[in-house]
Design an enzyme around this catalytic site. Structure first.
Site, PDB file in Angstrom:
ATOM      1  N   VAL A 168      32.538  10.613 -14.062  1.00 40.79           N
ATOM      2  CA  VAL A 168      32.220  11.149 -12.736  1.00 40.79           C
ATOM      3  C   VAL A 168      32.022  10.047 -11.702  1.00 40.79           C
ATOM      4  O   VAL A 168      32.063  10.312 -10.492  1.00 40.79           O
ATOM      5  CB  VAL A 168      30.969  12.045 -12.783  1.00 40.79           C
ATOM      6  N   SER A 200      14.417  13.107 -10.036  1.00 37.67           N
ATOM      7  CA  SER A 200      13.454  12.614 -11.018  1.00 37.67           C
ATOM      8  C   SER A 200      12.096  12.467 -10.365  1.00 37.67           C
ATOM      9  O   SER A 200      11.974  12.442  -9.130  1.00 37.67           O
ATOM     10  CB  SER A 200      13.909  11.246 -11.555  1.00 37.67           C
ATOM     11  N   TYR A 238      17.092   2.931 -11.097  1.00 41.90           N
ATOM     12  CA  TYR A 238      17.017   4.361 -11.387  1.00 41.90           C
ATOM     13  C   TYR A 238      16.326   5.101 -10.253  1.00 41.90           C
ATOM     14  O   TYR A 238      16.788   6.156  -9.789  1.00 41.90           O
ATOM     15  CB  TYR A 238      16.275   4.560 -12.701  1.00 41.90           C
TER      16      TYR A 238
END
Length: 260
Positions: free
Chosen positions: A62, A140, A153
């Site tokens: 992706v 998240s 992240y």
């Protein structure tokens, strides 16, 4: 007869993506699993076809915009349309912030952030033509508070928040809803090394009002709701699934590395 719902689940061969795949299969959806783990994906489809015939595996990355377009085209052809996209594919790297280098930062952003954007763009023409569609992205807890050693992240998941809101506003006129979930501490095989550590467990659960970790099936149920017609007036939402962790005193947020 009610139209059979069709869904793409990226990262759908493992972890939370697998839980979502299983949920959709149980609900009778036609599903296209997208994953770079080709052997695992094809084996999963072989197993699930005992429950549902209309399930497919599409190997692809992706993080590549052209591959994302190809994935969407193959899925639309296999499923007969695209009602739902769940962007569950993602990677995580743990490095002290001062030591993060270009390669790590770009790799995490490319999969988690760019990959989600590319897949949203790829399904857009199909959903626009149908004048309906639902996209669920994965953010998240680190989009909401800071933590050590997870700069790359956190940057990717913070970006997901704004991408989700921007697309929700931009595409509402086409009948496309775009939401995101922010999972908390969820027990998965991948996270078990941390979640079963006694010190880590005590620290996290003492700060979680419900006093337990979440289950993958609980995340899948929320994703299914957001993707469903029952959430038809819900768009641009970033929904925590965390047992109340983010609702608590910010001073109590743990410095330990989150799992999701």
């Amino acid at each position: 007869m009610e139209k059979r719902r069709t869904a793409i689940v990226t990262g759908g061969a493992s972890g939370l993506g697998l839980a979502i795949t299983n949920r959709f299969v149980e609900k009778g959806y036609a599903v296209a699993i997208v994953d770079i783990a080709e052997e695992k994906g094809r084996e999963l489809v072989h197993q699930l076809r005992e429950k549902a015939a209309d399930i497919h595996f599409i190997a692809g990355n992706v993080a590549d915009q052209e591959q994302a377009r190809d994935i969407a085209q193959k899925a639309a052809e296999a499923l007969g349309g695209i009602d739902i996209l769940v962007n569950a594919a993602g990677i995580i790297r743990r490095t002290p912030a001062a030591e993060v280098r270009d390669a790590e930062l770009m790799a995490v952003l490319q999969v988690n952030l760019n990959g989600s954007v590319f897949m949203c763009q790829a399904v857009h023409p199909y959903m626009k033509q149908a004048n309906e569609g639902s996209i669920v992205n994965f953010s998240s807890m680190l989009a909401h508070y800071g933590s050590e050693n997870l700069l790359s992240y956190a940057a990717s998941k913070g970006g997901i928040v704004q991408v989700t809101k921007s697309l929700a506003v931009s595409w509402a006129k086409y009948g496309i809803r775009v939401n995101a979930v922010s999972p908390g501490y969820i027990e998965t095989p991948l996270s078990s090394g941390a979640t079963q550590n006694p010190k880590f467990r005590e620290r996290i659960l003492s700060r979680t009002p419900q006093g337990r970790y979440g289950k993958p099936e609980e995340v899948a149920a929320v994703v299914d709701f957001l993707a469903s017609p029952e959430a038809s007036f819900v768009t641009g939402v970033i929904l925590p699934i965390d047992g109340g962790l983010l609702a608590g005193d910010p001073m109590l947020y743990p410095p330990a590395t989150p799992i999701a």
